[in-house]
Design a protein around this motif. Sequence first.
Motif, PDB file in Angstrom:
ATOM      1  N   PHE A 103       6.695 -16.949  -6.652  1.00 13.49           N
ATOM      2  CA  PHE A 103       5.620 -17.834  -7.106  1.00 13.49           C
ATOM      3  C   PHE A 103       4.266 -17.461  -6.526  1.00 13.49           C
ATOM      4  N   HIS A 107       4.336 -14.853 -10.215  1.00 14.57           N
ATOM      5  CA  HIS A 107       4.120 -15.947 -11.149  1.00 14.57           C
ATOM      6  C   HIS A 107       2.709 -15.988 -11.736  1.00 14.57           C
ATOM      7  N   LEU A 113       7.030 -21.028 -15.093  1.00 21.38           N
ATOM      8  CA  LEU A 113       7.927 -21.906 -14.355  1.00 21.38           C
ATOM      9  C   LEU A 113       7.150 -22.867 -13.459  1.00 21.38           C
ATOM     10  N   GLU A 114       7.869 -23.827 -12.912  1.00 22.73           N
ATOM     11  CA  GLU A 114       7.254 -24.857 -12.077  1.00 22.73           C
ATOM     12  C   GLU A 114       7.561 -24.572 -10.605  1.00 22.73           C
ATOM     13  N   SER A 116       7.164 -26.308  -7.989  1.00 24.07           N
ATOM     14  CA  SER A 116       7.638 -27.445  -7.194  1.00 24.07           C
ATOM     15  C   SER A 116       9.148 -27.666  -7.306  1.00 24.07           C
ATOM     16  N   ILE A 117       9.789 -27.056  -8.287  1.00 22.67           N
ATOM     17  CA  ILE A 117      11.236 -27.199  -8.441  1.00 22.67           C
ATOM     18  C   ILE A 117      11.941 -26.343  -7.401  1.00 22.67           C
ATOM     19  N   TYR A 122      16.932 -24.795  -9.843  1.00 18.50           N
ATOM     20  CA  TYR A 122      16.953 -23.676 -10.786  1.00 18.50           C
ATOM     21  C   TYR A 122      18.365 -23.125 -10.933  1.00 18.50           C
ATOM     22  N   LYS A 174      13.709 -19.108 -21.128  1.00 18.94           N
ATOM     23  CA  LYS A 174      12.807 -18.875 -20.008  1.00 18.94           C
ATOM     24  C   LYS A 174      13.255 -17.678 -19.176  1.00 18.94           C
ATOM     25  N   GLU A 229       7.123 -35.058 -20.966  1.00 15.43           N
ATOM     26  CA  GLU A 229       7.076 -33.848 -20.144  1.00 15.43           C
ATOM     27  C   GLU A 229       8.004 -32.761 -20.696  1.00 15.43           C
ATOM     28  N   ASP A 233       6.883 -29.043 -21.953  1.00 15.49           N
ATOM     29  CA  ASP A 233       7.542 -27.841 -21.449  1.00 15.49           C
ATOM     30  C   ASP A 233       8.009 -26.953 -22.594  1.00 15.49           C
ATOM     31  N   LYS A 236       4.938 -25.139 -23.934  1.00 15.86           N
ATOM     32  CA  LYS A 236       4.541 -24.093 -22.998  1.00 15.86           C
ATOM     33  C   LYS A 236       5.492 -22.900 -23.074  1.00 15.86           C
ATOM     34  N   THR A 237       6.785 -23.170 -23.231  1.00 15.41           N
ATOM     35  CA  THR A 237       7.754 -22.076 -23.336  1.00 15.41           C
ATOM     36  C   THR A 237       7.561 -21.296 -24.623  1.00 15.41           C
TER      37      THR A 237
END
Length: 590
Positions: A103, A107, A113-114, A116-117, A122, A174, A229, A233, A236-237
């Motif tokens: 990240f 990234h 991707l996020e 914070s996950i 994952y 993804k 949300e 997502d 965005k994907t």
Amino acid sequence: MEKEIQELRRQLAYQQSSPPAPPPSIKAPPSDAASPRISSIPSQLDQYINSEQAVNSLLDLRSGGIDGASQTRSPNGPLRPSRRLEGITLSNDQIQDLFHRFFTLFHPFMPLLEPSITPDSYYDASHLLFWIIISVAARHYPRDPSLLDSLATPISRLLWATLADVPQSYIVVKALCILCTWPLPISSTSKDPTFMLCGLMMQVAMQIGLHRPSHAQDFTRFKIELREEEMRDRIKTWVACNMISQRIATGYGQPPSTVYDWTLVPTGWSETNYQLPIEVEARLSIERFCNKVTKSFYTNRMDPVGLVSDEQRSVMSDFMARDLDEIEEKLKPDTSVITFLYLRAAGLHFRLSAFFDSPDSPDYQSHLFSLWQSTSSFLECVFDLNNTAGGLLPHASNYILQMIVAAGFALLKLLNSFFADKIKLAYGRELFLRTIQAIRTISVATNDLPSRLAEVLAQMWKSGGSGLRKGYGQSEWLDDSLQLKNRCRMSMSLVYDSVWRWREEFQAKGRGNLETAVKNPTNPDSNVESSASSTVDAALPSQGLLGDGFHPASNTLFGESDYEVFDPLGWMLDGFVNFPFDASETPGMT
């Protein structure tokens, strides 16, 4: 084995239910207090750890050992999950470090991707996505340089095992997005599955309805209600799929499989009250421009290789130049170095069309100057990745690498042609030398494709005079030395044409064994060749740029034994192309 598992579980349950005995007092030896030995661990704790690990090991064996998890405990800490893929086990600390690397360093090139996950989340969502993130982060990994090479084969097996499971989820999409952006290292373009995986990525995305995010119910037989949300997502994907697909098409010189429809315009986001992040929206507009260049210059149905006429190209170039200026003006609020890098790459994709102009074209000279400016601007932006972007160059995506290679071959042709008298040679030579260094910096393994391409550039640079070619007069301005014979790969035709010429010049003379040459790389700024590139080994056939390759049993052009995958670059560099015709007599090859 079942009885052993049951017995171990029984012992583990008994130990967990019994209060732990106080650890015995340990007297540190007077001369070795700072280095306690493993035998000083309390025996009951040691038995507890060994029993638990034995259970996990037996469970992993029973499940096939492809992909699993186990628990490890530090002497004074809680249980921590470790992850295992075939024979490779990563501790929790390694996983945390690799995710942080991903990240931080990778990234920013594809913010899909996020951060914070957690890694565990994952892993629970998709084992494939988890291990692909790990493999990307393992590139140039200082703590374990061999990790990427060790992961390549297990991840490939996990990939195809996952793709065989139908239907797929958009989490797998993804994973394909990330893998297509940073493919596993290869030494042969004929074995590169990236273009195929890109098409699979787009087809799976449409099969599950990512291109219609507000109508997901129409693509499933179960009732589905997406939260806001989740809807965002999916949008965005789908945006990421199209950007990646466009970049792969550009970098491989192939027609794009993008779908720039209503969903990818701002009015399409109004249903969900969603606005793409500024940098993502900016990069999407850049890739739409690349698509426009490809469709305008290389999809003429009346031409055998899809090229438009010089007159059409000249008119379209004026429109494209204005469009590019407008995009750059809109991007001024975005200060991202990587966004501007993608913009300069789009400009290079546009201006590489100058190699298709006829020397008799009225705009030939101006188009070559525009190509020179676009090439130098793109490369300066590449070099800034190490200066102003925290040393991100080694972690650049495969698309950026492909455009750097194209820029290197553009400089190679321009600086060793009549055009060299029209520009600053010293600056051009410096750009070229730094370009080879940049390609070698991105290389992640000895003898991989970037290191081989860098060696080809260095060898051709030295054989062409190292950018010191002189003697052209004004009367020789309009010669045909910059014309391409390979014209079927759109803006990347320059790369394929240059490799063809390298093969004719080096492999035909027995000097093209790159597998040996990359171990002692050619210094393009020296008068001494690498020992490997100057050695003729008549006993062994040259492997060329792509390693072992295939060995055709006959010389038939269309025989099945001679057939390879879509990429003729592998044929040329492996030295297995023997066309039964003269290229100069073939339409589109002169």
